[in-house]
Each structure stands twice: as C-alpha cells, then as structure tokens.
Design an enzyme around this catalytic site. Sequence first.
Site, mmCIF file in Angstrom:
data_model
loop_
_atom_site.group_PDB
_atom_site.id
_atom_site.type_symbol
_atom_site.label_atom_id
_atom_site.label_comp_id
_atom_site.label_asym_id
_atom_site.label_seq_id
_atom_site.Cartn_x
_atom_site.Cartn_y
_atom_site.Cartn_z
ATOM 1 N N GLU A 255 -34.430 62.574 13.962
ATOM 2 C CA GLU A 255 -35.094 62.462 12.668
ATOM 3 C C GLU A 255 -34.214 61.562 11.831
ATOM 4 O OE1 GLU A 255 -36.075 62.379 9.398
ATOM 5 O OE2 GLU A 255 -35.573 64.450 8.966
ATOM 6 N N CYS B 137 -34.411 61.550 3.343
ATOM 7 C CA CYS B 137 -34.822 60.524 4.290
ATOM 8 C C CYS B 137 -36.269 60.121 4.069
ATOM 9 C CB CYS B 137 -34.609 61.002 5.715
ATOM 10 S SG CYS B 137 -35.240 62.657 5.975
ATOM 11 N N GLY C 59 -30.209 62.210 10.763
ATOM 12 C CA GLY C 59 -29.208 61.370 10.114
ATOM 13 C C GLY C 59 -29.648 59.917 10.118
ATOM 14 N N SER C 60 -28.685 59.022 10.156
ATOM 15 C CA SER C 60 -28.987 57.605 10.006
ATOM 16 C C SER C 60 -29.594 57.030 11.278
ATOM 17 C CB SER C 60 -27.717 56.829 9.661
ATOM 18 O OG SER C 60 -26.891 56.752 10.803
ATOM 19 N N THR C 61 -30.384 55.968 11.091
ATOM 20 C CA THR C 61 -30.981 55.299 12.240
ATOM 21 C C THR C 61 -29.905 54.685 13.129
ATOM 22 O OG1 THR C 61 -33.118 54.947 11.188
ATOM 23 C CG2 THR C 61 -32.514 53.391 12.895
ATOM 24 N N GLY D 108 -28.643 57.376 15.234
ATOM 25 C CA GLY D 108 -29.747 57.743 16.122
ATOM 26 C C GLY D 108 -29.846 56.811 17.312
#
Lengths: 294, 504
Positions: B257, B291, B235-237, B240
């Site tokens: 990821e 992504c 998903g999104s940084t 993360g």
Amino acid sequence: MSRLAIPKTYKLYIGGKFPRSESGRVYEVTSADGTFLANAAKASRKDARDAVVAARSAFSGWSGATAYNRGQVLYRIAELLEGRRAQFIAEIIESEGASPADAMAQVDDAIDSWVWYAGWADKYVQATGGANPVSGPYFNISVPEPTGVVAIVAPQGTGQGTGQQAAGSLLGLVNVVAPALVSGNTVVVIANEAAPLAAISLSEVLATSDVPGGVINILTGSPAEMAPWLASHADVNAIDLAGAGALDWVDLQIAAAETLMRVLPPEPGVPAASLDRISFFTETKTVWHTKGLI
Amino acid sequence: MSFLDYAPAPESTSILALRSDYGLFIDGDFVDGSGTPFASISPATEKQITMISTADASDVDRAVAAARRAYDTTWSTMSGRDRGKYLFRIARLVQERARELAVAESLDNGKPIKESRDVDVPLVAAWFFYYAGWADKLDYAGLGPNPRALGVAAQVIPWNFPLLMLAWKIAPALAAGNTVVLKPAETTSLTALLFAEILQQADLPAGVVNIVTGAGSTGEALVNHPDVNKVAFTGSTAVGRAIARSVAGTDKKVTLELGGKAANIVFDDAPIDQAIEGIVNGIFFNQGHVCCAGSRLLVQENIHDEVVDRLKQRLSTLRLGDPLDKNTDIGAINSREQLDRIRELSDIGEQEGADRWTANCAIPENGFWFAPTIFTNVSTSHRIARDEVFGPVLSVLTFRTPAEAIAKANNTPYGLSAGIWSDKGSRVLAVADKLRAGVIWANTFNRFDPASPFGGFKESGYGREGGRHGLAAYLSPTRTGSASGTDSTSSPDSSSSARKKAAK
C-alpha cells in the site's frame, strides 16, 4: 496428379491487422520430426511495443463494453473455433506430433474453455465484489475492474524431447488469454515459440470475430528476447509469466517491480481454468457515497 | 482575542505510565535489542519521550523464529473460534485504554488529539472487532472451503497512522491464522509497544505477535528473512519497489500500500459548503500525512475563484499548535526530515511558477510545523502536481468538461484514491467508473472502515486491506492454484472424454 498445395504465410497479429515483423525476420517452424512447416514472423522489440500501443488504445473500448457484450464476443470466438476444428486439429498434429485423439481433445478443451470464461464476463463481479456495511451513512460498494494492459508469455514447448512439458499450443494459449480478457483487460501475448501455428490461426479466428482490433495482440518469436521489453514497459500493467519457466523469469519479475507491475509467476504445463486467473488481473475499486439525512 | 481564540485545553499526559526505555517484544516478553537504542521525540516539542531499542538481523531472526514456533505449535492448531476470542479481547482492551492510546499517539506522532481520539483509536478497536468475527468463518472468505493461513507474516508500517496501520496489518493476519512480526516506523514506535502490553493483558500466546523496532535496515532484514511467508508493507512507492524486487522469485505473498496523488474533483453543481469542508479534510487531515490525501484539487473553471476564496477563508480559521490541545486542527509535522521535504517541494512549486498562499498563523518556537498552504495556477507538469508531498500542501488545477477532469485525474502513475463532488448522481457514478483509483469518495473524503476494502491501482501498490478482500490477502485456497468454480474445464482430461463422443 495431385494438386499442388498453397502454403500460408504466417504473420503477427497487432491492432487487428496482420503485419510482418518490422525487423523482417522469420524463423523456421518444424514438425515434431523436423519437417519444415512454415516461416513464422520473428517479432522484435519494436513489434512488442507496437502491440502494447495497440492494446492500450483498445483498452477503453473493451473495458467500457457491457459485461453482457464482452461475454457474447468471447462466446462468438468459441463458435468460430468450433467451425474450424479440423484445421486446428491438423495443425496440432503436425506441429506438436500429437495423436489425432489428443489433438482433438485439446481443441475441444480449448473451445470449452472459451465458453466457460465467456460465461464469467457478467458474473465475476458479483462473485468477487460486494456491498460493504460501513459504520455511517454511506453507500459503499467494491467492484473488480480490469488492471489494464496485460502481457502474457503463453505456455511453451511441444511435449517433445526430454523434460518438455506438453504445453498445448492452442489450449495453453486460450487458458492464459481468455481469463485476462473476461474483465476487460487487453492483451499482448507471446505465443508458443516452437509451436506457433495454432496461435496464428487463432488470430485469423479473432480477426473475423467481433473482438475489436487491439484487444488481443499475438506475437510469434522468441520469448527470451521479447519478454524483458514487456516486463519493463511502463505502459504494461500486469504480466503473466505462465510459460516463462525456462527463462530468467526472476529477472523479469525484478524488472516488473520498477512500475509495480502485477506479476503472475510461471506454471508448469497448461494452467487450469479458474476464477483466480480472472481475479488476478483485476483491481478492486471501492466507491463511497454519502447518504442524505431524511 | 477574537471569537476564534480559545483558551488552551490540553489533554493531560498523566494518563500515561511510560517507561524510560522500551525493548523489543519477542515471544511474549520485552527483551533488549542488539542494535543501538534511539530516542523517540515529540515532534511538537522535540523533547525526548522515551528510548527505543533497535533490532538487528539477529533480533529479527529470533522474532521470526518465535513467530514460526507459535504458528506451528499454537496458532495454526487453535480453533477459529478461539482465535476470534483473543481478537475480541484485544478490541475491548483497546477500547478500555483508548484515552491513553490517543494521548500517546498524539504525543509521539504529532497529530491533533481530536483525530487520534475520534478517528485513529476508535478505528483500531473497530478493526480488531471486525476481523475477530471472521476468524471462525474463513470458509466464507471467497477462497473455497478450508482456506489455509500463509504462515509467518512480516509487516512494516508507516508513521502517519502508527497504531491504526498496526491494526490494519495484525487484525486480518491473526484472524486468518497467521503469526506476525511487525516493525513500526522509526519515529512512531510508542503505541506499538503499548499495544504489546495490551497483548500481554489479553494473554495472547507468546510469539503470535512480535514487534521489532528500528530503522529501515530492521525492516529490510525482516522483509528479506527467508522464513517469512507473507510481506505486507505500507509506505513509500520507492521502498515498495525495493520490496517487490527483493521478493522476486520467492513464494512470499505480498501486499503493498504505497503512495498517492489523489485528485479531488469539484463540479460546479457541487454542494459547496460540504465540498469546502471535504477539501479541507482531504488534504489537511493529519497534516496531509495521508497516502490517499486529496492533494490535487481539480475545480471546474467557472467556480475556481469562489472555491479558492472560500478555502482561504476556511483555512484562516484552522488552529495550528499543540497536538494535545483539544482545539487543535493542525498538529506537528512528524519529523524534521519530512518537514524538509515539504519545504523543498513547496519551494520548487514557487520556482516553477505556481502562486503560493499560506494561512497566516503563529508557528510555535520548537518542533516541526508547516502552515496550511495552497498553490494556485498549478499546471499538470509541476512537481507539486506530480510528486507526493505528504504534507499540508494543496495544488489547485482547473478543468472545463468531465472528460478533461477524468484525463487530468488519471494523469499520474499513482492510483490510490480520488474524490468527486457533484449533486448529480448520474455524473458521480459515470466519473467514478472512469477514475483509475482504488478508493473513490463521492461527496465525502478520507473515510475508512474495517468492512471497506482499501488499496491502489498502478504504482500505488497491490492487494487490498479491509473487508473480505483484506482477509483473503492472508489466506490461500486449499487446492493450489485455483479457487472455487474450477470444476468445468480445469482438467483437460475430464471434459475431453465427454467430448470424444460428440466428435466425428
């Protein structure tokens, strides 16, 4: 009449040079029984940041060197250490209060560890990478590559006093620095605070070896003071908290999360030599290329 | 009607037998969630498809407990061969129900049926088939003999490839001997729930896989649950980072990821026809909700005008519309929220001085749509060259030398993927060496395979999915702290005794 000895000034090792701390600070290093041994440089936040700059500048050259070349350079360090065994043994006896036999064993293990890791430089890629059989007309290969700049808190403590683990001021350092170097990372390491002499002497070995300046940068001083700056530094790619067990290392890990820095948690004592420690500081790169139809 | 206008050819939804509402899948059964149910809509029509349950912390707790029980009593004691057989069964069931899954995916996610049918679902089956074969060969995974499973894996997946991301997570976890609690994305839970039915058909032991639906707070409860041993997130940084913070100080193993801003580098000797198709595939595949999308096009300066002209021509032929239509190239944006973000970043691109070009295509009245868009005159400091747009928006930059291309490509905190187009093999390999990204596509783009490790450098996350590396992410060596090959210097005592003889 006995000759009056000439004490050595112990300094930092940054970018292949031996600066004093920009802060002008030093701290007293004593033997196990409290005798004054030396004034070591007490590195500051700025010294740590300078070390990161040096490590970043050295990364392209070191990671771009051939594996064979990196292996030879690392092996050369072992050769030079072998020639200075007596000096390191004496320093370990003095600063850790170790018995001569234990000090000798530690130095020998440290040298053997360099040799073991040096041999991995042109092998770990085959051991951990490989060709991938994808469903299509593609060449596809995965290879590990160095993560980048690795900050390390070397194992701490001298084994003296209650609850102190024998960190091995030389072996502990070697077993965290060497694995990071094998793949081509460059390193900023905070030495054993209580017993930094072996680390500084190692930097003299490095300076006369073939390791390019900036590949290994050694800071002496307080890990508690410097580690937070390294853990939150945006140009550090990974941090090895091997010797950070006595610090607020969870906070360091939280700080490192901000840039998705790779974090290896603390370990008691001297980390064992292992392929895992090499692999941890690598990134697998997978390359696809089309194959033509013939 | 030009030759480009095709008669509508929609895939029928009659193959679906959807329920009006879905529960959580816990311990082998569908159960009601304790939170407030929410509607799952089709982003192409905004019509409700079904109602989805929300799992609150107590539901997550039950799911983790079921996974733990299944791990302790069933899955960790079962032979690798039998675990593999279950995974093979699942792979076959996915193949058998492929058309149904593809239709459900396109309906729920908005992606064109030709993609869900030809890419997503076949890869899902391939992923289970690949990892099924690993289940009884773990000794060869690279961790030494008898590697151990980690335990209960908490897995949180995104909405861009709902069922495929589920397969990337569940297949290696189960092959390695872990049990799973998975949370699909809020807007795309449907295929995960159909997958739960497949697990029932496969007779997978209860609790080995549990699926909890809901929004971010459900995922948070799952990731932070004290009894999970492994966290896998795509998903999104930003999320993360939050996960990396929340697991600090715990023993949980983590793979992340996250986002990307991939450079797609086109040299002047590139095979231009293929490159144009590759650029289009790189950024407009799946509406750019990828992504690893090639969202930054780096074109060698002397072919910039030609490439941009041909791109515009090609984009003008793409058909945007009904995701279920077999002729559709560009489907719907997955949600209003995502559409707003794409619009906002595109507007900023214009404000910052880049030149915007949008394909002239009719936008359906209802649903969420964004026509393929190219920005030229983009500089490296523009937000559209730095931020992940996650939509069908391409930023075009130029370079003169390979060194400049590499510097620009690496000028990002991300490091997930990159593309290189050139007919010169030596140049391709040299540039691939210098790019700081986990996946490099040379003269191709957006290829995925279960045998091929996938994952990022830097702020694109850590760990790999796919291949032996993806399997290892769900295992630990039997001896703690070291892999095979530690024999020579691992113990200070063993080697020093030998050395004492040599010492004078």
